[in-house]
Design an enzyme around this catalytic site. Sequence first.
Site, PDB file in Angstrom:
ATOM      1  N   ASP A 259       0.837  -1.195   0.000  1.00 39.33           N
ATOM      2  CA  ASP A 259       0.000   0.000   0.000  1.00 39.33           C
ATOM      3  C   ASP A 259       0.877   1.251   0.000  1.00 39.33           C
ATOM      4  O   ASP A 259       1.853   1.339   0.761  1.00 39.33           O
ATOM      5  CB  ASP A 259      -0.888  -0.032   1.244  1.00 39.33           C
TER       6      ASP A 259
ATOM      7  N   GLU B 115       1.877  -0.402  -4.962  1.00 39.54           N
ATOM      8  CA  GLU B 115       0.980   0.680  -5.327  1.00 39.54           C
ATOM      9  C   GLU B 115       1.887   1.902  -5.471  1.00 39.54           C
ATOM     10  O   GLU B 115       2.346   2.452  -4.465  1.00 39.54           O
ATOM     11  CB  GLU B 115      -0.078   0.909  -4.257  1.00 39.54           C
TER      12      GLU B 115
END
Length: 688
Positions: A334, A370
């Site tokens: 993330d 990401e």
Amino acid sequence: MTTALTAERGRPPALGATVEDDGIHFAVYSENADEVTLCLFDQYGARETERLRLPGRDGNTRFGFAPELPEGTRYAFRARGPFAPAEGHRFDASKLLVDPYAIRLDRPFVYRPELAAPPSRGVDSGPFVPRCIAERPSQEGRPLPFAPPGFTYEMLVRGFSQLRPDVPVRLRGTVAALGEAPLLDHLSRLGVETVELMPLTASLDERHLPTLGLTNAWGYNPICQMAPDPRLAPGGFAEIRAAVEALHGRGIRALLDIVLNHSGESDEFGPTVCYRGLDNALYYRHAADDPSRLVNDTGTGNTFAADRGPVLDLFRATLRRWVEETGIDGFRYDLGTVLGRLPNGFSRSAPFFAMVAEDPVLKDRIHVAEPWDIGPGGYQVGNFPPPFLEWQDRFRDDVRRFWRGDDRTVGALATRLAGSADLFGAPGRKPSDGVNFLAAHDGFTLADLVAYTQKHNEANGEGNRDGHNDNHSWNNGVEGVTTDPAVREARGRDVRALLATLFVARGNPMLTAGDELGRTQGGNNNAYSQDNEITWIDWRRADRELVDFVGRLQRLRRGHPALAADAFLTGEAASGGQPDVEWLREDGAAMTVADWNEPHRRFLGLRLHAPGGEAATVYLNAGRDEVLATLQSPRRGSGLVLALRSDRPDAEAAPLDPERPLPVAARSVFVLVEENASRSPQPAGSII
């Protein structure tokens, strides 16, 4: 009974709690604490029984050995030191702290104001903090051999099974449910190759949610990165390992979405439950002009200093623990840009990247970044070093814009179909370094993408201010729910065209769980706080035809190298002297510069040639009218077959006459393949 705690047999390099046959070693790292105290609890974690200062010190590690303390002991820490925010220090001995190296907690985190009370109030947070459980690691995890993730299925574990009627009630909403045959059968039916599990680590709600009667459904607010959240995996690592093994038994890999960019302690006004209390100045980045303020490159209030040695050690231990304990095949990171950010900006040579590439346990795992955050220079798509793959938001946006009907989008569409060499074309990189998606957990569902032009996040309690504003979405004439059969049919047609585009493009296709079922969130494009029917999949309303269509797309992709080859499309000659791709107009001629620049072009054809001569043709028609496409002649001895048309998902494959133009339906994708003439479908199956 009074517990002895000695430094004579300490193991300072082994941070956390290390269980031996004759006792437990404890070790904690802090560069700025004056003293660290071990807190012990009864077997139920209800009563604090002892507080013992860790007697040993080796550099910045405090440690001690407790003889005869058994496995299963519940414990936590407190740390004394300066409360000097102007210097970045926020020590508070009234706050009970979980061990950042803990591998199991006895209860989930629940936000309480007492967790954030200032030291001046002297509020003991002990009653409101989970207890760590000292356990021996098993190291029984066995990942599958490395391979690109292929068709990836992003899954919110709780939402996936919470409403599944043929899963035992006691398992619904947990990781254990993933081992149940009905859910495994669903994944196999789709042809899923990799499941990407949204965060499983212990997390804490943002402080504004309890007052709204909401909880964090996604789990992107972690405290203990090594400890599974008891709500999702009450059986700890063993439960997750069993689920991963069940997936492996179906030939499906498992990735863990892990959050190493921030913690759930939020900004300087947030709770003190772990890192802040052990060494706020060490773990987090601070504003250069005001150390009392935390850098917020994540939008969550704090940012880990991923380039600092002790933080990097924690991250290495975290990743290794998950691989060795559960057999997880890799990770999705993330806001991964944080992991490459140094004081002077993002760097491909950042310590975290080097660690992953060199570590013997991690280097052969799948690593997906990401590749963005909200900090300076935060957008880094295409810039991550090996072995990192990257989420591909450019694919999402360009494909959406083409199907929405935006002008001048056919060139961008072609770039995405060809593997996005503009992003991943550096030496040594391949299309499989990109993860293509149409929708993800963060944003509209696929069904909502074609049913809403605006976000509708009122349920989040933030006045609809949260969530993305630019979604490249459309509603087919009616905003939201409708019973109009024409609008519903148009939306279904658009969803299938989008899905077909995803599966014919070079790169790894990713689908979010429920999008194959027609799942809606009622236009909510930021449903992080909706642990309810908004994020739970309603299996009773599943679109079974859409499920079958996705499975058919995946089988078609896997069965034809021309569709699945891991090579950028360049237009250059492949084996047999054929170019790897020919970009086609409606009349079968090659696209010209004028065609590419035509602002209102809504049709694109591409003929693909794989090494060995296998060929496939794809037509994408985003227009509102049918288009007659002139066909290319198949190879000698082969027949031309219309293998799939997205406007009629249940239509069987049928042979085509290459001498006759093919009517390509409006708002559809057609896929043609070549088959040996003796094995081509018979005319009775025609779908033309």
